[in-house]
Design a protein around this motif. Sequence first.
Motif, short mmCIF file in Angstrom:
data_model
loop_
_atom_site.label_atom_id
_atom_site.label_comp_id
_atom_site.label_asym_id
_atom_site.label_seq_id
_atom_site.Cartn_x
_atom_site.Cartn_y
_atom_site.Cartn_z
N ILE A 162 -1.99 1.59 -13.08
CA ILE A 162 -1.72 2.83 -12.36
C ILE A 162 -0.21 3.00 -12.24
CG2 ILE A 162 -1.95 4.06 -10.17
CD1 ILE A 162 -4.53 2.53 -9.67
N PHE A 163 0.31 4.08 -12.81
CA PHE A 163 1.69 4.48 -12.61
C PHE A 163 1.74 5.35 -11.36
CE2 PHE A 163 1.51 3.43 -17.04
CZ PHE A 163 2.79 3.12 -17.46
N ILE A 164 2.82 5.26 -10.60
CA ILE A 164 2.91 6.10 -9.41
C ILE A 164 4.30 6.71 -9.26
CG2 ILE A 164 3.47 4.15 -7.87
CD1 ILE A 164 1.77 5.63 -5.70
N TYR A 165 4.31 8.03 -9.06
CA TYR A 165 5.52 8.73 -8.64
C TYR A 165 5.33 9.03 -7.16
CZ TYR A 165 8.83 12.26 -7.38
OH TYR A 165 9.82 12.93 -6.71
N HIS A 166 6.36 8.74 -6.35
CA HIS A 166 6.28 9.11 -4.94
C HIS A 166 7.60 9.72 -4.50
CE1 HIS A 166 8.37 5.25 -4.44
NE2 HIS A 166 8.69 5.64 -3.21
N CYS B 135 4.50 1.33 1.65
CA CYS B 135 4.48 0.14 0.80
C CYS B 135 3.06 -0.28 0.44
CB CYS B 135 5.23 -1.01 1.48
SG CYS B 135 5.72 -2.32 0.33
N THR B 136 2.13 -0.08 1.38
CA THR B 136 0.73 -0.41 1.11
C THR B 136 0.19 0.44 -0.02
OG1 THR B 136 0.36 -1.07 3.40
CG2 THR B 136 -1.59 -0.51 2.11
N TYR B 137 0.50 1.74 0.03
CA TYR B 137 0.02 2.63 -1.03
C TYR B 137 0.69 2.33 -2.36
CZ TYR B 137 -2.81 5.61 1.97
OH TYR B 137 -3.81 6.08 2.80
N LEU B 138 1.99 2.05 -2.33
CA LEU B 138 2.69 1.73 -3.58
C LEU B 138 2.13 0.46 -4.21
CD1 LEU B 138 6.42 2.52 -2.70
CD2 LEU B 138 4.74 3.98 -3.85
N ALA B 139 1.81 -0.52 -3.36
CA ALA B 139 1.30 -1.79 -3.86
C ALA B 139 -0.11 -1.64 -4.45
CB ALA B 139 1.29 -2.83 -2.75
N ALA B 140 -0.77 -0.52 -4.17
CA ALA B 140 -2.08 -0.27 -4.78
C ALA B 140 -1.93 0.17 -6.23
CB ALA B 140 -2.84 0.80 -3.99
N ALA B 141 -0.71 0.52 -6.62
CA ALA B 141 -0.41 0.89 -8.00
C ALA B 141 0.23 -0.31 -8.71
CB ALA B 141 0.50 2.11 -8.03
N HIS C 8 10.11 -3.41 -3.56
CA HIS C 8 9.51 -4.10 -2.43
C HIS C 8 7.98 -4.05 -2.44
CE1 HIS C 8 12.87 -5.59 0.04
NE2 HIS C 8 13.54 -4.72 -0.69
N ALA C 9 7.43 -3.11 -3.21
CA ALA C 9 5.97 -3.08 -3.39
C ALA C 9 5.53 -4.00 -4.52
CB ALA C 9 5.52 -1.65 -3.67
N GLY C 10 6.51 -4.58 -5.23
CA GLY C 10 6.19 -5.49 -6.33
C GLY C 10 5.90 -4.79 -7.64
N ASN C 11 6.38 -3.54 -7.77
CA ASN C 11 6.11 -2.76 -8.98
C ASN C 11 7.33 -2.66 -9.87
OD1 ASN C 11 3.57 -2.22 -7.94
ND2 ASN C 11 4.11 -0.19 -7.17
N PRO C 12 7.25 -3.12 -11.13
CA PRO C 12 8.34 -2.82 -12.06
C PRO C 12 8.43 -1.31 -12.25
CG PRO C 12 6.44 -3.67 -13.25
CD PRO C 12 6.13 -3.81 -11.79
#
Length: 202
Positions: free
Chosen positions: A17-21, A84-90, A117-121
């Motif tokens: 899942i890619f995420i733009y926020h 951060c919780t939502y970002l970490a879901a991606a 900080h969400a652990g997403n590259p």
Amino acid sequence: IRAQWKETMKLNESEPIFIYHGLVGPGRGIEEAVQALSATNCGGLVIMGYGMDSYKKTLEDLRRQTQKPERILFYEAVSGAELCTYLAAADIGVVLIYPISKSYYYAQPNKLFESIHAGNPVLASDLPEISRIVKTYGIGMLCDIKNPEDIQKKWEQLAENYAKDPFPKCLAEAKKTLNWDVEKRALVDALRTLRREREERR
């Protein structure tokens, strides 16, 4: 959250899942992200945030033109405490800033550090300050925001390698440095220096 998104976008467990926020508006690479997903068919894209209805309609029209529109999900903005919780879901952060002004060209957007900080590259624009962070810490891939083929190539590469070394290790190291506990030391030191200089002038 992740399970809900996967089900809505009809993704299997191996598909990222890619995420733009952030602000959903022009100049932030959202259209380029939609086009990259459409061209590569790699993973899904969550677009999360507030935006003008007219621009959201533009994105919705673009979404309907893709091969698998269900792979693009619009999601309302969430509070800072929840972010951060939502970002970490991606799995992968999208930081495709378009240099429409000097402010954008030299930007270090919050979404870059929030993704870390969400652990997403991140898949990010090769702009001076964004590039400096990505290269220094090895926390993602850079692309030419004006070159759709380059964006698509890096999109595919990240979709394949986001969970592999060195990304997890580099993200963990970056979090140790790119945080307020570290940054505030520089501010405190600067304020102490100013106070000392002021007292010396007296």
